[in-house]
Design an enzyme around this catalytic site. Structure first.
Site, PDB file in Angstrom:
ATOM      1  N   TYR A 141       6.735   9.044  18.644  1.00  0.00           N
ATOM      2  CA  TYR A 141       7.773   9.970  19.066  1.00  0.00           C
ATOM      3  C   TYR A 141       7.380  10.951  20.092  1.00  0.00           C
ATOM      4  CZ  TYR A 141       9.160   9.083  14.067  1.00  0.00           C
ATOM      5  OH  TYR A 141       9.458   8.694  12.870  1.00  0.00           O
ATOM      6  N   LYS A 191      -0.597  -1.524  11.044  1.00  0.00           N
ATOM      7  CA  LYS A 191       0.019  -2.946  11.464  1.00  0.00           C
ATOM      8  C   LYS A 191      -0.917  -3.582  12.521  1.00  0.00           C
ATOM      9  CE  LYS A 191       3.576  -5.458  10.923  1.00  0.00           C
ATOM     10  NZ  LYS A 191       3.908  -6.357   9.556  1.00  0.00           N
ATOM     11  N   ASP A 223       3.749  -2.737   5.884  1.00  0.00           N
ATOM     12  CA  ASP A 223       4.555  -3.301   5.013  1.00  0.00           C
ATOM     13  C   ASP A 223       4.093  -3.275   3.681  1.00  0.00           C
ATOM     14  OD1 ASP A 223       2.938  -4.747   6.239  1.00  0.00           O
ATOM     15  OD2 ASP A 223       4.206  -6.465   6.529  1.00  0.00           O
ATOM     16  N   ASP A 247       5.827   9.269   8.764  1.00  0.00           N
ATOM     17  CA  ASP A 247       7.191   9.640   8.482  1.00  0.00           C
ATOM     18  C   ASP A 247       7.973   8.903   7.333  1.00  0.00           C
ATOM     19  OD1 ASP A 247       9.551  11.017   8.803  1.00  0.00           O
ATOM     20  OD2 ASP A 247      10.111  10.258  10.841  1.00  0.00           O
ATOM     21  N   ASP A 251       8.673   9.815   3.078  1.00  0.00           N
ATOM     22  CA  ASP A 251       9.829  10.077   2.566  1.00  0.00           C
ATOM     23  C   ASP A 251       9.997   9.053   1.360  1.00  0.00           C
ATOM     24  OD1 ASP A 251      10.744  12.083   4.054  1.00  0.00           O
ATOM     25  OD2 ASP A 251      12.501  11.104   4.537  1.00  0.00           O
TER      26      ASP A 251
END
Ligand code: NAD
Length: 370
Positions: A141, A191, A223, A247, A251
């Site tokens: 970001y 990851k 994942d 992020d 959520d």
């Protein structure tokens, strides 16, 4: 105790929920004899409309002169087509960077009275209690370049995932410290089978773990983590991860307990000037209707009392009041189920406030008999 609190309502339901949280902080001040001074600043779409900037300098100044910041939410369809520098979310990213809010803490707490509102079966979510620690000022970001480009004559795009070793170390250490005061388990999500940044993340996590022999460290691919959050969320205690994974996972985790409207967050800086905000957005679909659930913002205010001002008893008074009101069956629309008493934003605030002030009445009576 005298404290200055910067309040940035932002857009949409941000105004309604911060108004509610301020009322609750005032009730706490009344009950415990503190003085909280509130100074208001603009951020997001409203700031673009009124000042031409999603985070005006004046707002930053107000924050920097305060002891803590309470934020509502930013954004809305009105500004969706704006260029990047005039988007509400740019104000949010900028305030994180300017105040160096490197760690976002999102506790996921189970409320037994809300089990009906969760999409998962009760036996999967009951007693769920974990916290997601998300790195907030690095990664995709913020990395540069982040732009449209042309590659071999064809339209292309690039975003950059950049981390410095120290940034990773800082957030992982925070996760280990938190785990010490909880159930002594850290799950580091990455990851590492694909990304070099994740391989450094894992290396640093292993190094930090050596200083915390009492805390168990587990690595999990993102994942798999997304799946495990649904399959068996009880296995988690402290989950630490980089900005974008955090992020998305936070959520996902938010719906475990029922509604986005229930979850608070705290964003911590090294200077001690922290920011508290609900995890939900500006909910344009219900803005201005007095439907919004104010509890995430009220619980964020409780986190402020605990983490910024060291007012543990006051923070617990708010959390206890919220639980009491839910146990009595009061619900905003987003968490309603059959048989619940559906009330508005302002009525929910009034119920929590009454519960806080009633506690005073009860403790006075107890005092008289002590
Ligand atoms: P959202 O969180 O605003 O809303 C998602 C859904 O949840 C909507 O149906 C909404 O009505 C409901 N909801 C959210 N909070 C609620 C509450 N307190 N009470 C009751 N219902 C609630 O997410 P979105 O719709 O994807 O985004 C809307 C805008 O908010 C966008 O402009 C987005 O960029 C922005 N946004 C801002 C933040 C932030 O300020 N931190 C975070 C996420 C999204």
């Amino acid at each position: 105790m005298l404290k200055k609190i910067a309040v940035l309502p932002g857009d949409g339901i941000g105004k309604e929920v911060t108004k509610g949280a301020v009322e609750i902080l005032e009730a706490v001040a009344e009950r415990y004899g503190h003085s909280f001074q509130f100074e208001y600043g603009k951020i997001g779409g409203i700031a673009i409309d009124e000042t031409g900037s999603p985070l005006p300098d004046e707002t930053l100044e107000i924050c920097k002169k305060s002891d803590a910041v309470l934020l509502g939410a930013v954004g809305g369809p009105k500004w969706d087509q704006n260029p990047p520098q005039l988007r509400p979310e740019t104000g949010l990213l900028k305030i994180r960077k300017e105040l160096n809010l490197y760690a976002n803490l999102r506790p996921i707490t189970y409320y037994s009275s809300l089990s009906e509102a969760s999409p998962l079966r009760k036996e999967i979510i009951e007693e769920v209690d974990f916290i997601i620690v998300r790195e907030l000022t690095g990664g995709l970001y913020f990395g540069k370049p982040s732009q449209r480009t042309v590659h071999h004559g064809k339209e292309a795009v690039v975003d950059t995932l950049f981390y410095q070793r120290d940034e990773i170390k800082r957030i992982v250490e925070l996760a280990f410290q938190l785990a010490r005061s909880r159930r002594q388990k850290v799950t580091s999500v990455d990851k590492a089978n694909v990304l070099e940044s994740s391989r450094l993340w894992r290396e640093v996590a292993n190094e930090v773990a050596k200083d915390y022999p009492d805390v168990e460290l587990e690595h999990m691919l993102v994942d798999n983590a997304a799946m495990q959050l649904i399959r068996n969320p009880k296995q988690f205690d402290v989950v630490v991860t980089e900005n974008m994974f955090g992020d998305i996972l936070s959520d996902e985790a938010s719906v475990l307990t029922g509604s986005l409207g229930m979850l608070p967050s705290a964003s911590l800086s090294e200077t001690g000037l922290n920011l508290y905000e609900p995890i939900h957005g500006s909910a344009p679909d219900i803005a201005g209707m007095n439907y919004a659930n104010p509890l995430a913002t009220i619980l964020s205010a409780a986190a402020m009392l605990r983490l910024s001002f060291g007012l543990e008893e006051e923070a617990e008074a708010i959390e206890k009041a919220v639980k009491e009101v839910l146990d009595l069956g009061f619900r905003t629309r987003d968490i309603s189920s059959q048989g619940s008493k559906v009330i508005s934003t302002s009525e929910m605030v009034a119920e929590v406030k009454a519960a806080i002030l009633d506690q005073e009445a009860i403790s006075n009576i107890m005092g008289a008999y002590a």
